[in-house]
Design a protein around this motif. Structure first.
Motif: not given
Length: 174
Positions: A22-37
């Motif tokens: 999640a730390s890497g995923a949340n650092a990204r700024s690209e426009d996308r639909i985020k689905k944390p699980v």
């Protein structure tokens, strides 16, 4: 069409350093639909939500910890033997646009014979309607703390290409 980023949101700290996906995923700024699980049930719920909203997925990035031929979400492990039982017959193939791409950004997911089996099993379930590509790494990786991207410094990228109907067209390794 959308890019969907499904990622393991399980907290993980080692030696006082946040090494969670999640730390890497949340650092990204690209426009996308985020689905944390945090487990397989939440992963299916996230996919069910996309179905309910008639989302057309062009790219699906699944970011988790991994091993040869498997991914881990929380304490749940998904390998080629479980893909159909956990995800088959739920209509997920309707999510994916023609020639959609699915990328597993996790350590060693595509490594060895089980890596190929995993990519094939996932594509057979998710891309059986419109075809597309499933890709994974054969190597370990590390997260870049500045932009959140996972860097794989060795190993290969493996892809399996599917025709509409789910037939495997080609296995490709580079």
């Amino acid at each position: 069409m959308a890019m969907v980023h499904l990622y393991d949101n399980t907290p993980s700290t080692r030696f006082g350093i946040d090494n969670s996906v999640a730390s890497g995923a949340n650092a990204r700024s690209e426009d996308r639909i985020k689905k944390p699980v945090i487990n397989v049930n939440e992963m299916r719920q996230a996919l069910d939500d996309l179905l309910r909203t008639n989302t057309s997925v062009e790219q699906l990035l699944i970011e988790t910890h991994g091993g040869p031929g498997k991914i881990g979400i929380g304490v749940d492990v998904i390998d080629h033997t479980f893909v159909n039982s956990w995800f088959g017959d739920r209509g997920y193939e309707r999510l994916f646009a023609s020639s959609a791409r699915i990328l597993f950004n996790g350590c060693n997911v595509a490594e060895g014979a089980n890596g190929w089996r995993f990519l094939e099993a996932f594509g057979t379930v998710f891309l059986k309607l419109n075809g597309g590509q499933v890709t994974g790494w054969t190597s370990g990786g590390s997260s870049n703390p500045f932009n959140g991207h996972v860097v794989h410094l060795w190993g290969d990228v493996r892809s399996v290409f599917f025709a509409p109907g789910g037939t495997i067209l080609e296995r490709f390794e580079q």
